[in-house]
Motif scaffolding. Sequence first.
Motif, short mmCIF file in Angstrom:
data_model
loop_
_atom_site.label_atom_id
_atom_site.label_comp_id
_atom_site.label_asym_id
_atom_site.label_seq_id
_atom_site.Cartn_x
_atom_site.Cartn_y
_atom_site.Cartn_z
N HIS A 130 40.40 37.59 42.82
CA HIS A 130 39.63 36.41 43.15
C HIS A 130 40.30 35.22 42.46
CE1 HIS A 130 36.87 39.97 42.76
NE2 HIS A 130 36.61 39.62 44.03
N HIS B 159 37.43 43.48 39.00
CA HIS B 159 38.15 42.24 38.67
C HIS B 159 39.34 42.57 37.79
CE1 HIS B 159 34.93 39.67 40.29
NE2 HIS B 159 34.07 40.54 39.73
N CYS C 203 42.00 36.15 37.75
CA CYS C 203 41.74 37.43 38.39
C CYS C 203 42.54 37.43 39.68
CB CYS C 203 40.24 37.57 38.70
SG CYS C 203 39.86 39.04 39.71
CU LIG Z 1 37.81 38.98 40.24
#
Ligand SMILES: [Cu+2]
Length: 182
Positions: free
Chosen positions: A172, A130, A169
């Motif tokens: 994501h 991440h 992030c």
């Molecule tokens: Cu992430």
Amino acid sequence: MNFAYGVIAIVGVLAAIILGFIAVAPDDIIQPRMIPVEEMVVVSEPTTIVEPEPEAEPEPEAEPEPEAEPEPEAEPEPEAETSPMTLTISIPKGVGVPGCEETNECYSPYEISVAVGTTVTWINDDIAAHTVTSGNFPEHDGLFDSSIFMSGETFEITFSDAGTFDYYCFVHPWMAGTVNVE
Ligand SMILES: [Cu+2]
């Protein structure tokens, strides 16, 4: 009559002997008599046991006044903490798939308020990689960016200026968090 003369003669001889002793050493005869008398006097004196006067009981020493207990030193007051100077934020397991944003659990806690100077550490507790990237997806404002960090790794920032810092992030985009520095 011879018997009477004999007795007189013996008595006379004895008397002469006695007188002779007295004449030679009168003290030997006189003193033995006097000593017993003195002894008797001494012995006959009632023995007065002089009871020692009971010693005046010593006045009990004044008990030392208990020393005034020292006042406990005032414990140094802990420096006022407006907040801990270090704080850790977890990136929980499973946030690599959408869903955590619905309960604001993509970063835990997803929003924090800290004092200026606080160091915030993110630890990747997920199995996926991440980032902690400043801004709001997709706009990275350039203030900070961890770039990708792996499971078990950490990333930290010391916030030296007040302000509200959003981050996300970039792997994501649903993952978002905020640090309020006061
Ligand atoms: Cu992430």
